[in-house]
Design a protein around this motif. Structure first.
Motif, PDB file in Angstrom:
ATOM      1  N   GLN A  23       0.821  -1.213   0.000  1.00  0.00           N
ATOM      2  CA  GLN A  23       0.000   0.000   0.000  1.00  0.00           C
ATOM      3  C   GLN A  23       0.858   1.267   0.000  1.00  0.00           C
ATOM      4  O   GLN A  23       0.358   2.348   0.264  1.00  0.00           O
ATOM      5  CB  GLN A  23      -0.943   0.025   1.214  1.00  0.00           C
ATOM      6  CG  GLN A  23      -2.012  -1.046   1.170  1.00  0.00           C
ATOM      7  CD  GLN A  23      -2.965  -0.883   0.005  1.00  0.00           C
ATOM      8  OE1 GLN A  23      -3.231   0.226  -0.451  1.00  0.00           O
ATOM      9  NE2 GLN A  23      -3.470  -1.986  -0.500  1.00  0.00           N
ATOM     10  N   THR A  24       2.135   1.120  -0.275  1.00  0.00           N
ATOM     11  CA  THR A  24       3.020   2.275  -0.286  1.00  0.00           C
ATOM     12  C   THR A  24       2.499   3.302  -1.291  1.00  0.00           C
ATOM     13  O   THR A  24       2.180   2.962  -2.416  1.00  0.00           O
ATOM     14  CB  THR A  24       4.448   1.862  -0.675  1.00  0.00           C
ATOM     15  OG1 THR A  24       4.864   0.835   0.206  1.00  0.00           O
ATOM     16  CG2 THR A  24       5.404   3.040  -0.590  1.00  0.00           C
ATOM     17  N   GLU A  25       2.378   4.517  -0.877  1.00  0.00           N
ATOM     18  CA  GLU A  25       1.891   5.562  -1.774  1.00  0.00           C
ATOM     19  C   GLU A  25       3.034   6.089  -2.636  1.00  0.00           C
ATOM     20  O   GLU A  25       4.177   6.118  -2.205  1.00  0.00           O
ATOM     21  CB  GLU A  25       1.296   6.730  -0.965  1.00  0.00           C
ATOM     22  CG  GLU A  25       0.065   6.352  -0.170  1.00  0.00           C
ATOM     23  CD  GLU A  25      -1.109   5.944  -1.025  1.00  0.00           C
ATOM     24  OE1 GLU A  25      -1.269   6.473  -2.148  1.00  0.00           O
ATOM     25  OE2 GLU A  25      -1.870   5.085  -0.583  1.00  0.00           O
ATOM     26  N   ILE A  26       2.724   6.489  -3.838  1.00  0.00           N
ATOM     27  CA  ILE A  26       3.730   7.052  -4.723  1.00  0.00           C
ATOM     28  C   ILE A  26       3.826   8.540  -4.430  1.00  0.00           C
ATOM     29  O   ILE A  26       2.827   9.242  -4.423  1.00  0.00           O
ATOM     30  CB  ILE A  26       3.352   6.803  -6.184  1.00  0.00           C
ATOM     31  CG1 ILE A  26       3.375   5.294  -6.431  1.00  0.00           C
ATOM     32  CG2 ILE A  26       4.274   7.529  -7.129  1.00  0.00           C
ATOM     33  CD1 ILE A  26       2.873   4.895  -7.750  1.00  0.00           C
ATOM     34  N   SER A  27       5.037   9.010  -4.198  1.00  0.00           N
ATOM     35  CA  SER A  27       5.187  10.385  -3.731  1.00  0.00           C
ATOM     36  C   SER A  27       5.295  11.415  -4.842  1.00  0.00           C
ATOM     37  O   SER A  27       4.736  12.491  -4.734  1.00  0.00           O
ATOM     38  CB  SER A  27       6.400  10.487  -2.824  1.00  0.00           C
ATOM     39  OG  SER A  27       7.548  10.091  -3.548  1.00  0.00           O
ATOM     40  N   ASP A  28       5.991  11.113  -5.918  1.00  0.00           N
ATOM     41  CA  ASP A  28       6.210  12.183  -6.892  1.00  0.00           C
ATOM     42  C   ASP A  28       6.118  11.723  -8.342  1.00  0.00           C
ATOM     43  O   ASP A  28       6.515  12.435  -9.249  1.00  0.00           O
ATOM     44  CB  ASP A  28       7.575  12.841  -6.652  1.00  0.00           C
ATOM     45  CG  ASP A  28       8.721  11.879  -6.865  1.00  0.00           C
ATOM     46  OD1 ASP A  28       8.469  10.700  -7.181  1.00  0.00           O
ATOM     47  OD2 ASP A  28       9.874  12.313  -6.723  1.00  0.00           O
ATOM     48  N   GLY A  29       5.583  10.535  -8.577  1.00  0.00           N
ATOM     49  CA  GLY A  29       5.484  10.044  -9.938  1.00  0.00           C
ATOM     50  C   GLY A  29       6.800   9.502 -10.456  1.00  0.00           C
ATOM     51  O   GLY A  29       6.874   9.014 -11.576  1.00  0.00           O
ATOM     52  N   ALA A  30       7.851   9.568  -9.651  1.00  0.00           N
ATOM     53  CA  ALA A  30       9.166   9.127 -10.105  1.00  0.00           C
ATOM     54  C   ALA A  30       9.203   7.619 -10.312  1.00  0.00           C
ATOM     55  O   ALA A  30      10.105   7.105 -10.941  1.00  0.00           O
ATOM     56  CB  ALA A  30      10.233   9.538  -9.096  1.00  0.00           C
ATOM     57  N   LEU A  31       8.231   6.914  -9.757  1.00  0.00           N
ATOM     58  CA  LEU A  31       8.236   5.468  -9.888  1.00  0.00           C
ATOM     59  C   LEU A  31       7.534   4.972 -11.144  1.00  0.00           C
ATOM     60  O   LEU A  31       7.357   3.781 -11.318  1.00  0.00           O
ATOM     61  CB  LEU A  31       7.634   4.823  -8.641  1.00  0.00           C
ATOM     62  CG  LEU A  31       8.497   4.991  -7.397  1.00  0.00           C
ATOM     63  CD1 LEU A  31       7.804   4.417  -6.172  1.00  0.00           C
ATOM     64  CD2 LEU A  31       9.855   4.332  -7.582  1.00  0.00           C
ATOM     65  N   ILE A  32       7.143   5.867 -12.029  1.00  0.00           N
ATOM     66  CA  ILE A  32       6.688   5.441 -13.346  1.00  0.00           C
ATOM     67  C   ILE A  32       7.936   5.038 -14.119  1.00  0.00           C
ATOM     68  O   ILE A  32       8.900   5.790 -14.203  1.00  0.00           O
ATOM     69  CB  ILE A  32       5.940   6.580 -14.092  1.00  0.00           C
ATOM     70  CG1 ILE A  32       4.649   6.938 -13.374  1.00  0.00           C
ATOM     71  CG2 ILE A  32       5.666   6.187 -15.537  1.00  0.00           C
ATOM     72  CD1 ILE A  32       3.567   5.907 -13.451  1.00  0.00           C
ATOM     73  N   ASP A  33       7.923   3.852 -14.653  1.00  0.00           N
ATOM     74  CA  ASP A  33       9.076   3.309 -15.353  1.00  0.00           C
ATOM     75  C   ASP A  33       9.007   3.696 -16.833  1.00  0.00           C
ATOM     76  O   ASP A  33       8.077   3.293 -17.537  1.00  0.00           O
ATOM     77  CB  ASP A  33       9.069   1.786 -15.175  1.00  0.00           C
ATOM     78  CG  ASP A  33      10.282   1.102 -15.742  1.00  0.00           C
ATOM     79  OD1 ASP A  33      10.919   1.659 -16.664  1.00  0.00           O
ATOM     80  OD2 ASP A  33      10.582  -0.005 -15.274  1.00  0.00           O
ATOM     81  N   GLU A  34       9.960   4.465 -17.281  1.00  0.00           N
ATOM     82  CA  GLU A  34       9.948   4.938 -18.672  1.00  0.00           C
ATOM     83  C   GLU A  34      10.026   3.796 -19.673  1.00  0.00           C
ATOM     84  O   GLU A  34       9.499   3.898 -20.780  1.00  0.00           O
ATOM     85  CB  GLU A  34      11.079   5.954 -18.905  1.00  0.00           C
ATOM     86  CG  GLU A  34      10.807   7.260 -18.166  1.00  0.00           C
ATOM     87  CD  GLU A  34      11.752   8.374 -18.565  1.00  0.00           C
ATOM     88  OE1 GLU A  34      11.871   8.645 -19.778  1.00  0.00           O
ATOM     89  OE2 GLU A  34      12.359   8.972 -17.661  1.00  0.00           O
TER      90      GLU A  34
END
Length: 167
Positions: A23-34
């Protein structure tokens, strides 16, 4: 519009945050994998399909699909790099109980089917999601990604086949 891709984000375009808690929330969208975005782009271009967001991320956009937060803005930027755009979002059928328990998978299938019923020009469709959506009708059209890996080339091939088979 004839071919539609219903896109979930978490567990499809990312995977790094699926740690023990899930359930870890994504903080800044940095975890979108290009790299996942590039795979998505190859699918959209090969099938000439439109993207309909059915992820919880859809709540981070206004009615004109403009981003309302950093995460959504980052997603749009990454999609635009590949000439991809979100064409719409599924309706919200969640209840307060579903939102509290985060059991969105219980209504996602109904939201997708309602969207399809409201858009009779859809000829073929596929659902990219890492969750079981509790629907036999959806299961025939779903490419279920592994939440620990996200979208793969094999998933893309499966989605192309679903969008290419006239059922």
């Amino acid at each position: 519009m004839s071919k539609v891709l219903f896109l979930d984000i978490d567990g499809v375009l990312n995977s790094n945050f699926w740690k023990d808690s899930h359930q870890t929330e994504i903080s800044d969208g940095a975890l979108i994998d290009e790299e996942k975005i590039k795979l998505l782009a190859s699918l959209v271009k090969e099938t000439n399909s439109e993207i309909i967001l059915h992820s919880g991320w859809r709540f981070w956009f206004d009615t004109e699909l403009k981003p309302l937060c950093t995460e959504a803005n980052k997603l749009v930027e990454l999609l635009e790099k590949e000439n991809l755009y979100i064409s719409g979002v599924t309706p919200d059928l969640t209840t307060e109980e579903i939102r509290k328990t985060k059991k969105f998978s219980l209504v996602k299938a109904d939201e997708i089917l309602l969207w399809i019923n409201l858009h009779n020009s859809v000829t073929d469709w596929v659902v990219l999601d890492d969750l079981d959506l509790h629907s036999d009708q959806i299961k025939q059209h779903q490419v279920k990604t592994d939440q620990t890996i996200g979208l793969t080339l094999e998933n893309v091939k499966q989605a192309v086949k679903i969008l290419s088979d006239n059922k």
